[in-house]
Design a protein around this motif. Structure first.
Motif, PDB file in Angstrom:
ATOM      1  N   ARG A  36       0.831  -1.206   0.000  1.00  0.00           N
ATOM      2  CA  ARG A  36       0.000   0.000   0.000  1.00  0.00           C
ATOM      3  C   ARG A  36       0.863   1.253   0.000  1.00  0.00           C
ATOM      4  NH1 ARG A  36      -2.882   3.484   3.678  1.00  0.00           N
ATOM      5  NH2 ARG A  36      -4.860   4.074   2.748  1.00  0.00           N
ATOM      6  N   GLN A  37       1.930   1.253   0.806  1.00  0.00           N
ATOM      7  CA  GLN A  37       2.818   2.406   0.865  1.00  0.00           C
ATOM      8  C   GLN A  37       3.502   2.633  -0.488  1.00  0.00           C
ATOM      9  OE1 GLN A  37       3.024   4.675   3.328  1.00  0.00           O
ATOM     10  NE2 GLN A  37       4.173   5.805   1.814  1.00  0.00           N
ATOM     11  N   ILE A  38       3.921   1.554  -1.122  1.00  0.00           N
ATOM     12  CA  ILE A  38       4.552   1.663  -2.439  1.00  0.00           C
ATOM     13  C   ILE A  38       3.558   2.253  -3.437  1.00  0.00           C
ATOM     14  CG2 ILE A  38       5.437   0.323  -4.398  1.00  0.00           C
ATOM     15  CD1 ILE A  38       6.683  -1.578  -2.252  1.00  0.00           C
ATOM     16  N   LEU A  39       2.325   1.773  -3.404  1.00  0.00           N
ATOM     17  CA  LEU A  39       1.305   2.286  -4.320  1.00  0.00           C
ATOM     18  C   LEU A  39       1.008   3.761  -4.077  1.00  0.00           C
ATOM     19  CD1 LEU A  39      -1.181  -0.706  -4.400  1.00  0.00           C
ATOM     20  CD2 LEU A  39       0.229   0.113  -6.287  1.00  0.00           C
ATOM     21  N   LEU A  40       0.913   4.154  -2.816  1.00  0.00           N
ATOM     22  CA  LEU A  40       0.644   5.554  -2.499  1.00  0.00           C
ATOM     23  C   LEU A  40       1.792   6.453  -2.948  1.00  0.00           C
ATOM     24  CD1 LEU A  40      -0.931   5.193   1.062  1.00  0.00           C
ATOM     25  CD2 LEU A  40      -2.096   5.838  -1.068  1.00  0.00           C
ATOM     26  N   THR A  41       3.021   6.008  -2.740  1.00  0.00           N
ATOM     27  CA  THR A  41       4.188   6.778  -3.167  1.00  0.00           C
ATOM     28  C   THR A  41       4.215   6.896  -4.687  1.00  0.00           C
ATOM     29  OG1 THR A  41       5.441   6.082  -1.232  1.00  0.00           O
ATOM     30  CG2 THR A  41       6.712   6.879  -3.115  1.00  0.00           C
ATOM     31  N   THR A  42       3.931   5.797  -5.360  1.00  0.00           N
ATOM     32  CA  THR A  42       3.919   5.811  -6.825  1.00  0.00           C
ATOM     33  C   THR A  42       2.829   6.723  -7.351  1.00  0.00           C
ATOM     34  OG1 THR A  42       4.803   3.566  -6.890  1.00  0.00           O
ATOM     35  CG2 THR A  42       3.718   4.362  -8.889  1.00  0.00           C
ATOM     36  N   GLU A  43       1.649   6.662  -6.739  1.00  0.00           N
ATOM     37  CA  GLU A  43       0.553   7.538  -7.154  1.00  0.00           C
ATOM     38  C   GLU A  43       0.944   9.009  -6.992  1.00  0.00           C
ATOM     39  OE1 GLU A  43      -4.209   8.126  -6.354  1.00  0.00           O
ATOM     40  OE2 GLU A  43      -2.974   7.338  -4.737  1.00  0.00           O
ATOM     41  N   LYS A  44       1.568   9.338  -5.879  1.00  0.00           N
ATOM     42  CA  LYS A  44       2.002  10.712  -5.637  1.00  0.00           C
ATOM     43  C   LYS A  44       3.006  11.150  -6.700  1.00  0.00           C
ATOM     44  CE  LYS A  44       4.471  13.566  -2.333  1.00  0.00           C
ATOM     45  NZ  LYS A  44       5.367  13.569  -1.192  1.00  0.00           N
ATOM     46  N   ASN A  45       3.959  10.274  -7.019  1.00  0.00           N
ATOM     47  CA  ASN A  45       4.971  10.604  -8.029  1.00  0.00           C
ATOM     48  C   ASN A  45       4.343  10.818  -9.404  1.00  0.00           C
ATOM     49  OD1 ASN A  45       6.981  10.418  -6.106  1.00  0.00           O
ATOM     50  ND2 ASN A  45       7.558   8.339  -6.660  1.00  0.00           N
ATOM     51  N   VAL A  46       3.370   9.997  -9.741  1.00  0.00           N
ATOM     52  CA  VAL A  46       2.690  10.140 -11.033  1.00  0.00           C
ATOM     53  C   VAL A  46       1.916  11.455 -11.069  1.00  0.00           C
ATOM     54  CG1 VAL A  46       0.831   9.208 -12.473  1.00  0.00           C
ATOM     55  CG2 VAL A  46       2.581   7.677 -11.556  1.00  0.00           C
ATOM     56  N   GLN A  47       1.222  11.778  -9.980  1.00  0.00           N
ATOM     57  CA  GLN A  47       0.470  13.033  -9.929  1.00  0.00           C
ATOM     58  C   GLN A  47       1.395  14.236 -10.055  1.00  0.00           C
ATOM     59  OE1 GLN A  47      -1.774  12.718  -6.294  1.00  0.00           O
ATOM     60  NE2 GLN A  47      -3.393  11.506  -7.247  1.00  0.00           N
ATOM     61  N   GLU A  48       2.544  14.182  -9.396  1.00  0.00           N
ATOM     62  CA  GLU A  48       3.508  15.278  -9.496  1.00  0.00           C
ATOM     63  C   GLU A  48       4.054  15.398 -10.918  1.00  0.00           C
ATOM     64  OE1 GLU A  48       6.385  14.408  -6.458  1.00  0.00           O
ATOM     65  OE2 GLU A  48       5.078  15.127  -4.849  1.00  0.00           O
ATOM     66  N   ALA A  49       4.328  14.261 -11.550  1.00  0.00           N
ATOM     67  CA  ALA A  49       4.832  14.297 -12.918  1.00  0.00           C
ATOM     68  C   ALA A  49       3.782  14.872 -13.872  1.00  0.00           C
ATOM     69  CB  ALA A  49       5.229  12.879 -13.369  1.00  0.00           C
ATOM     70  N   LEU A  50       2.538  14.478 -13.689  1.00  0.00           N
ATOM     71  CA  LEU A  50       1.469  14.991 -14.550  1.00  0.00           C
ATOM     72  C   LEU A  50       1.254  16.482 -14.314  1.00  0.00           C
ATOM     73  CD1 LEU A  50      -1.144  12.095 -14.339  1.00  0.00           C
ATOM     74  CD2 LEU A  50       0.325  12.692 -16.279  1.00  0.00           C
ATOM     75  N   ALA A  51       1.335  16.919 -13.067  1.00  0.00           N
ATOM     76  CA  ALA A  51       1.204  18.344 -12.772  1.00  0.00           C
ATOM     77  C   ALA A  51       2.325  19.125 -13.402  1.00  0.00           C
ATOM     78  CB  ALA A  51       1.175  18.561 -11.255  1.00  0.00           C
ATOM     79  N   SER A  52       3.521  18.562 -13.380  1.00  0.00           N
ATOM     80  CA  SER A  52       4.675  19.207 -14.001  1.00  0.00           C
ATOM     81  C   SER A  52       4.459  19.321 -15.515  1.00  0.00           C
ATOM     82  CB  SER A  52       5.939  18.414 -13.703  1.00  0.00           C
ATOM     83  OG  SER A  52       7.034  18.933 -14.417  1.00  0.00           O
ATOM     84  N   LEU A  53       3.943  18.266 -16.113  1.00  0.00           N
ATOM     85  CA  LEU A  53       3.692  18.308 -17.557  1.00  0.00           C
ATOM     86  C   LEU A  53       2.599  19.318 -17.890  1.00  0.00           C
ATOM     87  CD1 LEU A  53       3.804  14.507 -18.464  1.00  0.00           C
ATOM     88  CD2 LEU A  53       5.487  16.278 -19.058  1.00  0.00           C
ATOM     89  N   ASP A  54       1.572  19.397 -17.041  1.00  0.00           N
ATOM     90  CA  ASP A  54       0.518  20.365 -17.254  1.00  0.00           C
ATOM     91  C   ASP A  54       1.079  21.783 -17.158  1.00  0.00           C
ATOM     92  OD1 ASP A  54      -1.423  18.457 -17.642  1.00  0.00           O
ATOM     93  OD2 ASP A  54      -2.206  18.564 -15.589  1.00  0.00           O
ATOM     94  N   GLY A  55       1.992  22.009 -16.232  1.00  0.00           N
ATOM     95  CA  GLY A  55       2.629  23.316 -16.089  1.00  0.00           C
ATOM     96  C   GLY A  55       3.452  23.677 -17.313  1.00  0.00           C
ATOM     97  N   GLU A  56       4.107  22.709 -17.886  1.00  0.00           N
ATOM     98  CA  GLU A  56       4.908  22.952 -19.101  1.00  0.00           C
ATOM     99  C   GLU A  56       4.004  23.248 -20.284  1.00  0.00           C
ATOM    100  OE1 GLU A  56       7.525  19.665 -19.754  1.00  0.00           O
ATOM    101  OE2 GLU A  56       8.566  19.953 -17.855  1.00  0.00           O
TER     102      GLU A  56
END
Length: 59
Positions: A36-56
């Motif tokens: 569960r912790q791995i999944l939550l960390t991965t989800e957070k990383n994906v959300q941050e990456a998508l937010a970064s792409l949206d910002g670009e």
């Protein structure tokens, strides 16, 4: 995941004594917490990456 599947298979097939079952349930619980912790960390990383792409894309 493989270890969880092994534990579940042994439980389903009644391949263990009650004392062993208690230990296996505890181990499975700990493995599920780790997964569960791995999944939550991965989800957070994906959300941050998508937010970064949206910002670009907005720039």
């Amino acid at each position: 995941m493989a270890r969880l599947e092994e534990i579940l298979s042994r439980i389903d097939n009644s391949e263990m004594e009650i004392d062993e079952l208690a230990g296996q349930v505890q181990e499975a619980t700990e493995l599920l917490r780790k997964c569960r912790q791995i999944l939550l960390t991965t989800e957070k990383n994906v959300q941050e990456a998508l937010a970064s792409l949206d910002g670009e894309a907005d720039a």
